[in-house]
Design an enzyme around this catalytic site. Structure first.
Site, PDB file in Angstrom:
ATOM      1  N   TYR A 149      25.284  56.674  12.289  1.00  0.00           N
ATOM      2  CA  TYR A 149      26.213  56.138  11.133  1.00  0.00           C
ATOM      3  C   TYR A 149      27.660  55.585  11.918  1.00  0.00           C
ATOM      4  CZ  TYR A 149      23.105  57.024   7.730  1.00  0.00           C
ATOM      5  OH  TYR A 149      21.978  57.125   6.915  1.00  0.00           O
TER       6      TYR A 149
ATOM      7  N   ALA B 279      14.881  59.135  11.278  1.00  0.00           N
ATOM      8  CA  ALA B 279      15.926  60.346  11.147  1.00  0.00           C
ATOM      9  C   ALA B 279      17.257  59.915  10.494  1.00  0.00           C
ATOM     10  CB  ALA B 279      15.872  60.938  12.398  1.00  0.00           C
ATOM     11  N   LYS B 280      17.656  60.811   9.791  1.00  0.00           N
ATOM     12  CA  LYS B 280      19.039  60.408   9.202  1.00  0.00           C
ATOM     13  C   LYS B 280      19.903  61.509   9.854  1.00  0.00           C
ATOM     14  CE  LYS B 280      21.098  60.196   4.513  1.00  0.00           C
ATOM     15  NZ  LYS B 280      22.033  58.914   4.679  1.00  0.00           N
ATOM     16  N   ILE B 281      20.501  60.874  11.039  1.00  0.00           N
ATOM     17  CA  ILE B 281      21.375  61.595  12.088  1.00  0.00           C
ATOM     18  C   ILE B 281      22.815  61.041  12.181  1.00  0.00           C
ATOM     19  CG2 ILE B 281      21.277  62.063  14.550  1.00  0.00           C
ATOM     20  CD1 ILE B 281      18.972  63.277  13.335  1.00  0.00           C
TER      21      ILE B 281
END
Ligand code: PMP
Length: 296
Positions: free
Chosen positions: A159, A153-155
């Protein structure tokens, strides 16, 4: 870097508003705990028109990221793609980087929300990692353990790991970091996937500990067309350093060669590498040039 000016419009929950006056709530769960999902997409000025590269794939991943972490996603992706084209037009952007963000309502609990917001913004952005082959270091930071989060998932919260790795690499005089997974095998860059070349074949870490990059998938597609063998497998640091060549790939970075990893120098010239071939083929693909102009 100025991302917007007094005239810039963003798409916010169904309408276009000025970036300079748009507001968010300081009690939001996304700001406090990093629970937000986003995408990084590029649009290219092709000879046909401005085209958003792999728009469907990016918006589908956005939806999937939300579903994985329990952020409600009630938008129609076809409509969002239409709105994104409209956003580019309103801001007179032809070559652009597009950033959709799904963020949560005010909520200080640690329970996934039942309502979310969408904003989409865009700006002009050159090659994220530049055009020159990179000096890369193996980061002291590992990618998150897939049992601690959904790595696919690009959460937003993920980052922090990327920022720590990049900041450490730059402080030590490198251009970019390469993160290992929890088993000390090669994973990915802070914002890009990696391929290595050995004896005329490409190798890339298998899915499981990495973001399933859309550019990574595109590279694999291009290799099929170009009859280049690609193997998805676990890659050790030894294999990485004994490779003939390597490159990062990502929407923002596109395809960019790696010159050194720590003090290991790839001796093969970039212009003789498969990565160079892929770099040109990728450029032609995003610009919708029919002929891949590649002779191997
Ligand atoms: N890995 C990470 C951690 C990233 O942030 C990105 C950029 N989204 C990538 C890989 C490459 O993904 P994509 O090719 O879909 O941009």
């Amino acid at each position: 870097m100025q991302y917007y000016n007094a005239n810039t419009l963003i798409y916010l929950n169904g309408t276009f508003v000025k970036a300079s006056t748009a507001q968010t709530d300081l009690y939001g769960q996304s700001l406090h705990y990093g629970l937000a999902a986003f995408e990084g997409i590029r649009a290219y000025k092709t000879h046909n028109a401005t085209r958003i590269f792999k728009a469907k794939e990016h918006f589908d991943r956005l939806k999937r990221s939300c579903e994985l972490v329990g952020i409600p996603y009630n938008w129609d992706n076809k409509e969002l793609i239409k709105m994104t084209y409209s956003l580019l037009e309103k801001n007179n952007l032809k070559d652009a980087y597009i950033r959709p963000l799904i963020y949560c309502e005010p909520n200080m609990t640690l329970v996934a929300p039942d309502k979310a917001n969408i904003m989409i913004c865009a700006w002009e952005w050159g090659a994220y990692l530049g055009e020159k082959q990179l000096k890369v270091c193996v980061s002291p930071f590992q990618r998150p353990n897939p049992k601690s989060t959904f790595v696919e998932a690009k959460i937003s919260g993920h980052y922090i790991n990327s920022i720590l790795a990049t900041t450490d690499a730059k402080k030590r005089g490198f251009d970019e970091a390469l993160l290992l997974d929890m088993n000390e095998n090669v994973a990915e860059g802070p914002g890009a996937n990696i391929f290595i070349e050995k004896d005329g074949k490409l190798f890339t870490p298998a899915l499981g500990n990495i973001l399933a990059g859309i550019t990574r998938a595109t590279v694999i597609e291009l290799c099929k067309i170009l009859d280049i063998e690609v193997v998805e497998k676990t890659i050790s640091v030894d294999e990485l350093k004994n490779a003939d060549n390597a490159f990062f790939c990502g929407t923002a970075a596109e395809i960019i060669g790696i010159h050194t990893i720590d003090d290991t120098v790839y001796r093969q010239r970039w212009s003789d590498s498969i990565g160079y071939t892929i770099q040109r083929a990728y450029k032609n693909l995003v610009l919708e040039k029919v002929n891949y102009e590649v002779i191997i």
